[in-house]
Design a protein around this motif. Structure first.
Motif, PDB file in Angstrom:
ATOM      1  N   HIS A 263       0.852  -1.211   0.000  1.00 17.56           N
ATOM      2  CA  HIS A 263       0.000   0.000   0.000  1.00 17.56           C
ATOM      3  C   HIS A 263       0.874   1.242   0.000  1.00 17.56           C
ATOM      4  CE1 HIS A 263       0.196   1.674   4.181  1.00 17.56           C
ATOM      5  NE2 HIS A 263       0.424   0.429   4.560  1.00 17.56           N
ATOM      6  N   ASP A 275       5.937   3.019   6.788  1.00 22.56           N
ATOM      7  CA  ASP A 275       4.549   2.571   6.552  1.00 22.56           C
ATOM      8  C   ASP A 275       3.870   3.455   5.508  1.00 22.56           C
ATOM      9  OD1 ASP A 275       2.054   1.466   6.751  1.00 22.56           O
ATOM     10  OD2 ASP A 275       1.656   2.148   8.782  1.00 22.56           O
ATOM     11  N   ASN A 276       3.996   3.200   4.207  1.00 23.15           N
ATOM     12  CA  ASN A 276       4.618   2.072   3.639  1.00 23.15           C
ATOM     13  C   ASN A 276       5.326   2.466   2.336  1.00 23.15           C
ATOM     14  OD1 ASN A 276       5.334  -0.620   3.193  1.00 23.15           O
ATOM     15  ND2 ASN A 276       3.478  -0.993   2.027  1.00 23.15           N
ATOM     16  N   GLU A 307      -5.362   1.762   2.297  1.00 17.53           N
ATOM     17  CA  GLU A 307      -5.150   0.679   3.277  1.00 17.53           C
ATOM     18  C   GLU A 307      -5.442   1.168   4.682  1.00 17.53           C
ATOM     19  OE1 GLU A 307      -2.751  -1.862   6.118  1.00 17.53           O
ATOM     20  OE2 GLU A 307      -2.678   0.279   5.773  1.00 17.53           O
ATOM     21  N   GLU A 308      -4.991   2.394   4.953  1.00 17.15           N
ATOM     22  CA  GLU A 308      -5.043   2.903   6.331  1.00 17.15           C
ATOM     23  C   GLU A 308      -6.460   3.227   6.807  1.00 17.15           C
ATOM     24  OE1 GLU A 308      -2.630   2.647   8.245  1.00 17.15           O
ATOM     25  OE2 GLU A 308      -0.733   2.906   7.194  1.00 17.15           O
ATOM     26  N   ASP A 336       4.693  -4.615   3.854  1.00 11.85           N
ATOM     27  CA  ASP A 336       4.199  -3.452   4.587  1.00 11.85           C
ATOM     28  C   ASP A 336       5.136  -3.230   5.775  1.00 11.85           C
ATOM     29  OD1 ASP A 336       2.699  -1.452   5.648  1.00 11.85           O
ATOM     30  OD2 ASP A 336       0.852  -2.610   5.903  1.00 11.85           O
TER      31      ASP A 336
HETATM   32 ZN    ZN Z   1       0.851   0.072   6.632  1.00 13.99          ZN
END
Ligand code: ZN
Ligand code: BES
Length: 446
Positions: A263, A275-276, A307-308, A336
């Motif tokens: 991601h 991240d990331n 994603e988050e 990730d």
């Molecule tokens: Zn992440």
């Protein structure tokens, strides 16, 4: 002469067959195995020799510093998607963009009458304001218990400390008492503003701020009866996207499919170097390295957004696979947080949703054994990244992530403004790239 030689070798073969048949079999087998092993090692080296630390560091720098935070649905996330798309095209891939809608986003803005800007997070369930926001005095409501409020809060913004009971209850008490907005400040020192989950749906604006900001407001605003301006803007029809690059074998159809995913979005206020940007940079480098090698399976690189906010991009990606494509999918390598330099994160965790090994984790273990991956590999039961959606579709999936062995702790910069390139290790990016790259290649090469 000739005859003698033939006789001699015949005797040797028959005698060894006669006296030690098992031993001979073993020797032949071992020789064959070692040949296979040597050729596997040679294939590993084709990948490892080309995975470049410098390129990966440059990409982490671009994503985390030039772009910065890449919050779902914002321009930062779009810039990251554009960057990835262009890069994949430059490597010669056909690139597909999948766009999808994400839930409404709330953007906050807080400023004191002295024109000091305060970083703020707006939780889901907060109300929004007009363009000009609300300008009001602050009311010190302590922990936000019912008894902390007096009628004086009416028409003011309640300033409440985190602690003892839920954020939801604090907000309910403030609404009940007549506050027109709520600011909740942290009770421990964290680098980024608090992100309180308030549940429910409130009509007044609610925001989270740091402990330092809360204490500064108590000192400079509350005690001097100054005001703040608090705005919450609702971003409707926001979109995110996935960027997909596919490498097909030269011949045939209906090949097995292997998915590599990472991601590229981040949380608010975090440059998201670990991240990331880390996983994104490694996946981009593997796309470059593997592009020219002959393969007999289909390789897909899925760079996913959103994603988050709950693994939304990968959920969309997996939902767009046909039943036939799902059936042909042999695995997912999800990267990730693979590059932190945090000294305690000496292990590479392989998170699977059920804690069980699968073809992806087993392949990585075999590769690590051959190439001598310096870090310990730990199989662990954990979701919380995009491998979840692959697993749920029935595709064997592993999330590769660096952690502290034993405790499974993540680096302390996780989801904070300190998640910067300063704490990224080129060596560890390389370790992840070598491990995943050689593993992927071992599964798809001709
Ligand atoms: Zn992440
Ligand atoms: N990069 C993390 C991955 C992760 C995995 C963190 C396991 C912690 C444990 C990921 O981006 C993340 O922060 N995930 C969220 C959950 C997700 C469903 C929004 C988390 O763990 O809070």
């Amino acid at each position: 002469m000739k005859k003698g030689k033939i006789i001699l070798s015949t005797i040797l073969v028959t005698s060894s067959l006669y006296f030690a048949p098992i031993q001979l079999d073993k020797t032949v087998e071992a020789a064959a195995n070692s040949e296979v092993h040597q050729s596997k090692k040679a294939f590993d080296q084709k990948v490892i020799a080309r995975v470049s630390e410098e390129r990966m560091m440059e990409d982490v720098r671009y994503l985390s510093e030039t772009i910065g935070p890449r919050v779902t649905g914002t321009e930062g996330e779009q810039q990251a998607a554009d960057f990835i798309r262009e890069r994949l095209r430059s490597y010669g891939y056909q690139v597909e963009t999948q766009e999808f809608s994400i839930p409404d986003k709330l953007i906050g803005y807080l400023q004191t009458s002295d024109e000091n800007e305060v970083l703020i997070n707006i939780p889901e369930g907060s109300g929004d304001t007009s363009e000009s926001g609300i300008t009001a005095e602050l009311f010190d409501a302590g922990l936000g218990k019912e008894s902390d409020f007096t009628p004086d809060v009416a028409g003011k913004i309640a300033l409440i400390s985190r602690g003892e009971f839920t954020f939801k209850k604090k907000v309910e008490n403030a609404v009940e008492a007549g506050a027109i907005g709520v600011l909740i400040y942290d009770n421990t020192n964290q680098p980024g503003p608090l992100n309180p989950s308030i549940g429910g749906d409130f009509s007044i604006p609610v925001g989270g701020i740091t402990k330092v900001s809360g204490e500064a407001l108590l000192e400079d605003v509350v005690s001097q009866n100054k005001t703040v301006t608090f705005k919450v803007k609702r971003m409707e029809n926001a979109k995110s996207q996935n960027i997909i690059a596919t490498k097909l074998p030269k011949k045939g159809a209906n090949h097995d499919i292997l998915h590599v995913s990472a991601h590229f979005d981040s949380v608010p206020f975090a440059p998201g170097a670990s991240d990331n940007a880390s996983g994104t940079a490694v996946a981009l480098e593997l796309a470059r390295v593997l592009k020219s090698y002959p393969t007999d399976k289909e390789l897909r690189f899925a760079f996913v957004g959103a994603e988050e906010i709950g693994l939304v991009g990968s959920e969309h990606y997996v939902s767009q696979l046909s039943e036939d494509e799902v059936n042909r999918s042999i695995g997912n390598f999800n990267m990730d947080m693979v590059g932190t330099s945090w000294e305690n994160a000496t292990a590479i965790y392989m998170n699977t949703l059920d804690g069980q090994p699968n073809i992806v984790s087993e392949t990585a273990l075999a590769t690590a054994d051959r190439i001598g991956t310096p870090s310990e590999l730990v199989l662990y039961k954990r979701g919380a990244s995009d491998h979840v959606n692959f697993y749920e579709a029935g595709i064997p999936a592993v999330n590769f992530i660096r952690r502290e062995p034993g405790t499974a702790n993540l680096e302390p910069y996780y989801h904070t403004p300190l998640d910067t390139i300063e704490y990224i290790s080129a060596e560890r990016l390389k370790e992840a790239g070598d491990l995943v790259g050689a593993s992927v290649y071992s599964l798809i090469r001709k």
